[in-house]
Motif scaffolding. Structure first.
Motif, PDB file in Angstrom:
ATOM      1  N   UNK A 213       0.819  -1.209   0.000  1.00  0.00           N
ATOM      2  CA  UNK A 213       0.000   0.000   0.000  1.00  0.00           C
ATOM      3  C   UNK A 213       0.858   1.267   0.000  1.00  0.00           C
ATOM      4  N   UNK A 214       2.168   1.112   0.146  1.00  0.00           N
ATOM      5  CA  UNK A 214       3.058   2.269   0.198  1.00  0.00           C
ATOM      6  C   UNK A 214       3.697   2.577  -1.153  1.00  0.00           C
ATOM      7  N   UNK A 215       3.387   1.824  -2.188  1.00  0.00           N
ATOM      8  CA  UNK A 215       4.014   2.050  -3.483  1.00  0.00           C
ATOM      9  C   UNK A 215       3.719   3.461  -3.971  1.00  0.00           C
ATOM     10  N   UNK A 216       4.762   4.202  -4.298  1.00  0.00           N
ATOM     11  CA  UNK A 216       4.560   5.580  -4.770  1.00  0.00           C
ATOM     12  C   UNK A 216       3.728   5.611  -6.050  1.00  0.00           C
ATOM     13  N   UNK A 217       2.879   6.615  -6.175  1.00  0.00           N
ATOM     14  CA  UNK A 217       1.990   6.735  -7.336  1.00  0.00           C
ATOM     15  C   UNK A 217       2.770   6.760  -8.648  1.00  0.00           C
ATOM     16  N   UNK A 218       3.955   7.384  -8.636  1.00  0.00           N
ATOM     17  CA  UNK A 218       4.754   7.485  -9.859  1.00  0.00           C
ATOM     18  C   UNK A 218       5.754   6.351  -9.984  1.00  0.00           C
ATOM     19  N   UNK A 219       5.722   5.390  -9.048  1.00  0.00           N
ATOM     20  CA  UNK A 219       6.611   4.236  -9.116  1.00  0.00           C
ATOM     21  C   UNK A 219       7.870   4.428  -8.289  1.00  0.00           C
ATOM     22  N   UNK A 220       8.524   3.318  -7.992  1.00  0.00           N
ATOM     23  CA  UNK A 220       9.732   3.339  -7.167  1.00  0.00           C
ATOM     24  C   UNK A 220      10.920   3.962  -7.897  1.00  0.00           C
ATOM     25  N   UNK A 221      11.059   3.696  -9.185  1.00  0.00           N
ATOM     26  CA  UNK A 221      12.199   4.260  -9.927  1.00  0.00           C
ATOM     27  C   UNK A 221      12.163   5.778  -9.824  1.00  0.00           C
ATOM     28  N   UNK A 222      11.012   6.344 -10.139  1.00  0.00           N
ATOM     29  CA  UNK A 222      10.876   7.804 -10.115  1.00  0.00           C
ATOM     30  C   UNK A 222      11.050   8.337  -8.690  1.00  0.00           C
ATOM     31  N   UNK A 223      10.490   7.660  -7.705  1.00  0.00           N
ATOM     32  CA  UNK A 223      10.588   8.122  -6.315  1.00  0.00           C
ATOM     33  C   UNK A 223      12.043   8.159  -5.851  1.00  0.00           C
ATOM     34  N   UNK A 224      12.803   7.117  -6.142  1.00  0.00           N
ATOM     35  CA  UNK A 224      14.212   7.069  -5.722  1.00  0.00           C
ATOM     36  C   UNK A 224      15.016   8.097  -6.507  1.00  0.00           C
TER      37      UNK A 224
END
Length: 155
Positions: free
Chosen positions: A26-37
């Motif tokens: 439920x914590x997955x960033x809306x724009x995805x993990x690649x973009x978040x990191x």
């Protein structure tokens, strides 16, 4: 009996290991993990592309495919490496494995014991809910081969 105990212990062990990961879904960033990191590092798509040896549009395509759930695991590994991250790949059960197994086993046990229950009812020997639960539990523990629990979807 030994197989049942070892598979039950395997479920308990995996449940303990996987418990912390349940919240991640439920914590997955809306724009995805690649973009978040990448954003957290203050890194542009062009800069990540340079680390990966690909163009900026290719990085955007990777980010989009991650968001859409179509990215390949090998691509995720490459991006994780370029971001100095560890890719953690796991299946996170929606509920504890023991509960999933118990629900499936109880359904199989109910089907297996249905004929007996019907005969008992015809003979005016029906059992109450507590007795029924006890019969199901004993059947699952003593009679049901764990591999039979999953056969239902194959028939």
């Amino acid at each position: 009996m030994h197989r049942r105990q070892s598979s039950a212990e395997a479920r308990r062990s995996l449940d303990r290991v996987l418990a912390p990961y349940r919240a991640l879904n439920s914590m997955r960033p809306a724009r995805g993990w690649i973009r978040a990191i990448r954003d957290a590092f203050g890194m542009t798509a062009e800069q990540l592309g340079g680390r990966l040896g690909v163009s900026q549009p290719t990085v955007q395509k990777l980010e989009r495919s991650e968001r859409e759930g179509t990215i390949q695991l090998s691509s995720l590994r490459r991006v994780a490496e370029a971001l100095n991250c560890e890719l953690v790949y796991t299946f996170v059960p929606r509920e504890p494995l023991a509960r999933t197994y118990e629900s499936a086993a109880r359904e199989v046990a109910r089907r297996e014991l249905a004929a007996i229950s019907y005969s008992m009812a015809l003979e005016d020997q029906s059992v109450n809910d507590a007795d029924e639960d006890d019969r199901l539990r004993r059947f699952i523990e003593n009679e049901l081969d764990p591999r039979e629990v999953w056969r239902a979807g194959l028939d």
